[in-house]
Design an enzyme around this catalytic site. Structure first.
Site, mmCIF file in Angstrom:
data_model
loop_
_atom_site.group_PDB
_atom_site.id
_atom_site.type_symbol
_atom_site.label_atom_id
_atom_site.label_comp_id
_atom_site.label_asym_id
_atom_site.label_seq_id
_atom_site.Cartn_x
_atom_site.Cartn_y
_atom_site.Cartn_z
ATOM 1 N N SER A 550 -7.460 -77.577 23.271
ATOM 2 C CA SER A 550 -6.623 -78.246 24.268
ATOM 3 C C SER A 550 -5.688 -79.224 23.546
ATOM 4 O O SER A 550 -4.907 -78.807 22.707
ATOM 5 C CB SER A 550 -7.508 -78.930 25.312
ATOM 6 O OG SER A 550 -6.755 -79.308 26.433
ATOM 7 N N ASP A 637 -5.666 -70.232 32.775
ATOM 8 C CA ASP A 637 -5.725 -71.659 32.464
ATOM 9 C C ASP A 637 -4.550 -72.374 33.122
ATOM 10 O O ASP A 637 -3.390 -72.002 32.912
ATOM 11 C CB ASP A 637 -5.683 -71.851 30.948
ATOM 12 C CG ASP A 637 -5.987 -73.274 30.507
ATOM 13 O OD1 ASP A 637 -5.972 -74.177 31.361
ATOM 14 O OD2 ASP A 637 -6.244 -73.466 29.316
ATOM 15 N N HIS A 670 -9.536 -72.946 31.804
ATOM 16 C CA HIS A 670 -9.388 -73.823 30.653
ATOM 17 C C HIS A 670 -10.663 -73.894 29.821
ATOM 18 O O HIS A 670 -10.611 -74.056 28.604
ATOM 19 C CB HIS A 670 -8.993 -75.227 31.132
ATOM 20 C CG HIS A 670 -8.533 -76.134 30.040
ATOM 21 N ND1 HIS A 670 -7.416 -75.877 29.279
ATOM 22 C CD2 HIS A 670 -9.041 -77.303 29.573
ATOM 23 C CE1 HIS A 670 -7.250 -76.856 28.402
ATOM 24 N NE2 HIS A 670 -8.229 -77.728 28.555
#
Length: 697
Positions: A550, A637, A670
């Site tokens: 991320s 995501d 995610h």
């Protein structure tokens, strides 16, 4: 052996602040385009082909992880009202099962549940395996039981886009009620159990509105209790442990504001402001009754960089403040929880979490002591306003996840459960320590390390190193145990964490020095940590792999450009590698909220120029000696879109990087795939690539 997929270059110019950037791969953003899906599938096929030789290693790693996990297991029960609540897992099942059993009136010692042994009087509240049946992806969102213990609320997501649908079940009959609420964030029952409070999301995936739904009524008649129009602010709500107040909170990453609804009156009453929002001031609140007076504790950072704790009358929260815990530079107050007779406070000092008990009468804080030099500890699982025990969680790099109950009378720390690790795991065979690197500006940056003792200490001879980093949102990478990590340690690899600026390990100033126009410190700190490990003889450049996900994926992309020769490989998960394109587009999910973290390049030319200077995608260097790179992403995501790594991978190949792979989960969000076995297989895939890159496969 096929060649790597090469995407077409289509003309696209991004123009801002007089700057023009040619972005020939922006067309990959069209998620619904058959050409885009075909390209992603080609990337997956190429990755499968390039890693086919690792299939036996992947299977071996998966089996190692699986063999260390007690697949049929139970959590430590938590008491709420007249019931013990717990979760359990069963061998062969992907998801957990939520259960409860009746408690006796005065017995607060949790029952000792044994795996595989039937629990007398067990009531299954929710079997997520049943919920997930027929779906490739499943995520459980909200999960709550009404105060009177007669109804269950839960929410589900079957795509990974984090928009949940709420369901309700009558626990006395097992009947699923007709009350179904889509597009929610969080949800919970009203204290009387007749209604549901829930948030909904706007088109940017921002929780912005709080609603009241009365059970048995149509959702189109739900009452809007609060709406936050500012696109920088998220909305959340909850009820104090005292059950006295509904708290409605809105906040950006730097500013917050909270409102109260007194539940002794109507829940639909106008919420009462606690403190008006003040740009750059964050605060949170809790309620206590002290000497018969309703008081609010407010944890805030107004003129207090590392926060202070004050108390105010609940009837006049903007009135006189009484300082309870004064601001202490370098001791970052993280949170407090009020109970009937005392409060807990959690704070961070010298990079480690601390837990203290606050005496209402004296404001004295009694700090709990833990023996290991590196650890994580925190308060959790304490729903009752008054109980004889305080539930704590504890772990370290070598100590599996542990549940303690603190006896509030004797102060004895009672071990309730330690995560079982099968296969003869002995923590004495492993060790952990902290080292310090010196950044380019002289700042000392902590590095945590864990290793298996039989291979010698770090620095005895150069060893393979897996260096992890994050460094954003004041998120700290605290010491924690990992079953999957044992497969690395047992092969002689040292696992290390670079606690770079932008995280919260060393206090609020550590975060401030790694965000906005200081963001480059995050990247150079990580490089300094890598260089320190090389100079100290812990490893060499060809024996080190870096990993981050991320915002940590942004770190990986930036580090690849800054120091490509310092690593044998880089593993980037759901990587935020095209940040400028994303943060320039206020129509994308979460973009406006992110301006407080990165700056606003849309309206500020200086921020635009600064972000452009470090954006991984825009700073790929032609002919640079890039190491092996694996980018992991998910099609659904909503936080970091798949298009970012897709574009980045193309640009790296175009620049001459010879070994760059991308793996895209076609049904995931995610957090990657759902289900514990699927997650283990995904981690085994990543570890197999990592071990192969380090040459220890």
């Amino acid at each position: 052996m096929t060649n790597a997929p090469i995407a077409a270059r289509l003309a696209h110019i991004r123009t801002h602040h007089g700057d023009q950037f040619e972005d020939p791969y922006e067309w990959l953003r069209e998620k619904d385009s058959p050409e885009v899906i075909a390209h992603i599938e080609a990337e997956n096929a190429h990755t499968d082909e390039q890693t086919a030789h690792l299939a036996p290693l992947r299977e071996a790693l998966f089996q190692e992880i699986k063999a260390r996990v007690l697949e049929t297991d139970l959590s430590v029960p938590t008491r709420r009202g007249d019931w013990w609540y717990y979760g359990r897992t069963e061998e062969g099942s992907q998801y957990g099962i939520q259960c409860r059993a009746a408690a006796t009136a005065d017995d607060w010692t949790p029952p000792n549940l044994a795996p595989g042994v039937a629990v007398p009087g067990e009531q299954i509240l929710l079997d997520s395996n049943v919920e997930a049946s027929g779906h490739d992806f499943f995520s459980l969102g909200s999960f709550a039981v009404s105060d009177d213990a007669t109804k269950l609320l839960w929410s589900t997501d079957f795509t990974g886009d984090e928009r949940y649908t709420v369901h309700v079940r009558d626990l006395s009959t097992g009947t699923v009620l007709s009350d179904e609420i889509p597009n929610t964030g969080g949800a919970f029952f009203t204290p009387d159990g007749t209604g549901i409070l829930y948030t909904t999301l706007d088109d940017s995936w921002r929780p912005d509105t709080l609603w009241l739904h009365r059970l048995g009524t149509a959702t189109d008649s739900d009452v809007q209790l609060f709406h936050e129009p500012d696109e920088r602010f998220w909305l959340g709500a909850g009820i104090t442990r005292s059950r006295r107040y509904l708290v409605i909170g809105v906040g950006s990453s730097i500013t917050s504001e909270e409102y109260l609804v007194d539940l002794e009156g109507e829940i639909t009453a106008q919420p009462r402001l606690v403190w008006a929002r003040n740009e750059g001031v964050e605060y949170s609140i809790d309620h206590a009754i002290i000497d018969g007076e309703d008081r609010l504790f407010i944890l805030h950072n107004q003129d207090a960089l590392d926060f202070e704790l004050v108390s105010v009358p609940a009837s006049d929260p903007q009135g006189e403040r009484r300082v309870v815990i004064a601001h202490q530079p370098g001791q970052r107050l993280l949170g407090m929880d009020a109970f009937r007779d005392f409060a807990t406070v959690e704070y961070r000092r010298d990079g480690l979490e601390q837990v203290g008990l606050l005496d209402y009468a004296t404001d004295a804080v009694e700090e709990l002591a833990f023996e290991e030099p590196l650890y994580s500890a925190g308060v959790g699982g304490n729903p009752e306003w008054h109980a004889p025990f305080l539930r704590l969680g504890y772990t370290s790099f070598v100590t599996p996840g542990t549940v303690y109950d603190l006896d509030l009378t004797t102060r004895d720390l009672l071990l309730r459960k330690r995560q079982p690790v099968l296969g003869g795991y002995d923590p004495a065979h492993y060790d952990q320590a902290r080292a310090w690197a010196t950044a380019s500006d002289g700042t000392r940056v902590p590095i945590s390390m864990v290793w298996k003792r039989s291979f010698g200490k770090p620095g005895d001879e150069p060893r393979a190193v897996h260096l992890y980093g994050y460094g954003s949102y004041e998120h700290s990478i605290d010491p924690g145990f990992s079953v999957a990590r044992l497969s690395e340690l047992d092969r002689g690899i040292i696992f290390a964490v670079a606690h770079v600026r932008g995280g919260g390990e060393m206090g609020r100033g550590w975060y401030e020095d790694g965000k906005m126009l200081n963001k480059r410190n995050t990247f150079t700190d990580f490089v300094a940590c890598a260089e320190h490990l090389i100079e100290a003889g812990v490893t060499t450049a060809n024996k080190m792999v870096a990993e981050g996900g991320s915002a940590g994926g942004l770190l990986m992309g930036a580090v690849a450009n800054l120091a490509p020769s310092s690593f044998a490989g880089i593993l980037a998960s759901v990587p935020f590698v095209d940040p400028l394109t994303s943060i320039l587009d206020p129509e994308l999910p979460l973009t406006v909220i992110e301006w407080d973290e990165w700056g606003n390049p849309l309206h500020n030319a200086d921020v635009y120029e600064y972000m452009k200077s470090y954006s991984p995608y825009e700073n790929v260097r032609d002919g640079a000696p890039y190491p092996r790179i694996l980018a992991m992403t998910s099609l659904n995501d909503t936080r970091v879109l798949y298009v970012e790594p897709a574009k980045w991978v193309q640009r790296l190949r175009e620049a001459g990087a010879s070994d760059v792979l991308m793996k895209c989960e076609m049904v995931a969000g995610h957090g990657g795939v759902s289900g514990r076995y699927n997650s283990w297989k995904e981690r085994a895939f990543e570890l197999a690539w990592l071990l192969d890159t380090l040459g220890v496969s």
